[in-house]
Design a protein around this motif. Structure first.
Motif, PDB file in Angstrom:
ATOM      1  N   VAL A  74       0.865  -1.180   0.000  1.00 56.78           N
ATOM      2  CA  VAL A  74       0.000   0.000   0.000  1.00 56.78           C
ATOM      3  C   VAL A  74       0.899   1.226   0.000  1.00 56.78           C
ATOM      4  O   VAL A  74       1.753   1.388   0.871  1.00 56.78           O
ATOM      5  N   GLY A  75       0.729   2.101  -1.001  1.00 52.60           N
ATOM      6  CA  GLY A  75       1.556   3.291  -1.127  1.00 52.60           C
ATOM      7  C   GLY A  75       0.724   4.520  -1.444  1.00 52.60           C
ATOM      8  O   GLY A  75      -0.471   4.433  -1.704  1.00 52.60           O
ATOM      9  N   GLY A  76       1.356   5.665  -1.450  1.00 55.02           N
ATOM     10  CA  GLY A  76       0.629   6.911  -1.682  1.00 55.02           C
ATOM     11  C   GLY A  76      -0.075   7.334  -0.407  1.00 55.02           C
ATOM     12  O   GLY A  76       0.267   6.917   0.689  1.00 55.02           O
ATOM     13  N   GLU A  93      -2.448   1.989  -4.328  1.00 55.54           N
ATOM     14  CA  GLU A  93      -1.668   3.229  -4.293  1.00 55.54           C
ATOM     15  C   GLU A  93      -2.392   4.382  -4.959  1.00 55.54           C
ATOM     16  O   GLU A  93      -3.230   4.185  -5.812  1.00 55.54           O
ATOM     17  N   GLY A  94      -2.066   5.590  -4.500  1.00 56.74           N
ATOM     18  CA  GLY A  94      -2.602   6.787  -5.133  1.00 56.74           C
ATOM     19  C   GLY A  94      -3.871   7.321  -4.519  1.00 56.74           C
ATOM     20  O   GLY A  94      -4.887   7.442  -5.181  1.00 56.74           O
ATOM     21  N   ASN A  95      -3.879   7.633  -3.227  1.00 56.15           N
ATOM     22  CA  ASN A  95      -5.007   8.279  -2.563  1.00 56.15           C
ATOM     23  C   ASN A  95      -6.279   7.429  -2.596  1.00 56.15           C
ATOM     24  O   ASN A  95      -7.361   7.916  -2.874  1.00 56.15           O
ATOM     25  N   VAL A  96      -6.153   6.164  -2.325  1.00 56.22           N
ATOM     26  CA  VAL A  96      -7.269   5.216  -2.304  1.00 56.22           C
ATOM     27  C   VAL A  96      -7.890   5.206  -0.913  1.00 56.22           C
ATOM     28  O   VAL A  96      -7.187   5.265   0.096  1.00 56.22           O
ATOM     29  N   THR A  97      -9.227   5.090  -0.855  1.00 51.73           N
ATOM     30  CA  THR A  97      -9.949   4.950   0.406  1.00 51.73           C
ATOM     31  C   THR A  97     -10.712   3.641   0.387  1.00 51.73           C
ATOM     32  O   THR A  97     -11.488   3.381  -0.530  1.00 51.73           O
ATOM     33  N   ILE A  98     -10.472   2.804   1.405  1.00 53.21           N
ATOM     34  CA  ILE A  98     -11.203   1.546   1.541  1.00 53.21           C
ATOM     35  C   ILE A  98     -11.774   1.492   2.945  1.00 53.21           C
ATOM     36  O   ILE A  98     -11.039   1.613   3.919  1.00 53.21           O
ATOM     37  N   VAL A 111      -5.500  -1.450  -7.123  1.00 51.80           N
ATOM     38  CA  VAL A 111      -6.498  -0.422  -6.827  1.00 51.80           C
ATOM     39  C   VAL A 111      -5.712   0.862  -6.675  1.00 51.80           C
ATOM     40  O   VAL A 111      -4.784   0.934  -5.867  1.00 51.80           O
ATOM     41  N   MET A 112      -6.056   1.890  -7.489  1.00 55.02           N
ATOM     42  CA  MET A 112      -5.221   3.087  -7.494  1.00 55.02           C
ATOM     43  C   MET A 112      -5.990   4.335  -7.893  1.00 55.02           C
ATOM     44  O   MET A 112      -7.165   4.263  -8.228  1.00 55.02           O
TER      45      MET A 112
END
Length: 172
Positions: A74-76, A93-98, A111-112
């Motif tokens: 998980v990055g970003g 990565e990249g401003n993901v919200t789960i 998921v990005m």
């Protein structure tokens, strides 16, 4: 070396969303992600969230019920809360919200790019969710399927094969 020896806390704490979290530090190299002993990672409620060769970058928040194993990454600037399981070689990565209630992301799934996932979504195989796509409910995205753009998928939907949903599509 036992798995816990790979991860430790660096002594820094923070409060995110009303929850106290601690910053992770690599206690050993995790070469699959280019992480070196001493590298600073993201924020967790407890070290039980990390296992195997998984890693979270510095701007990531992982809630208490989130589990990463194998080579999950998980990055970003990502936030993962609720019951979320990441495994195999998946990448977030990249401003993901789960915000999960049984979310599973596995295989080589990605998921990005500002994607939002909630409910009990499963993303697996080589599937990709990106560009602000939103998934909620009992959605399964598998094989080489892609969901991107402002697409929104809700309720009980299965996307498989080479399916591609994008733009402003709404499926429920």
């Amino acid at each position: 070396m036992n798995e816990f020896a790979k991860y430790g806390f660096n002594g820094k704490t923070n409060v995110l969303g009303g929850v106290q979290v601690w910053q992770v530090v690599a206690m050993a190299d995790i070469s699959v992600h280019g992480v070196r002993k001493g590298d600073v990672g993201g924020w967790v409620e407890n070290l039980n969230s990390l296992d195997g060769n998984s890693w979270i970058e510095e701007d990531v928040f992982i809630g208490a019920d989130v589990r990463l194993k194998d080579n999950a990454f998980v990055g970003g600037c990502c936030s993962l809360k609720g019951r979320v399981w990441l495994s195999d070689n998946c990448r977030i990565e990249g401003n993901v919200t789960i915000n999960g209630d049984g979310v599973q992301i596995k295989g080589f799934a990605k998921v990005m790019d500002e994607a939002v996932i909630s409910g009990s979504v499963t993303v697996k195989d080589f599937a990709e969710i990106s560009e602000g796509a939103r998934l909620s409910g009992d959605v399964v995205v598998m094989d080489n399927a892609k969901v991107y753009g402002a697409a929104e998928i809700n309720d009980r939907v299965v996307l498989s094969g080479e399916a591609s949903v994008g733009g402003r599509a709404f499926i429920c």
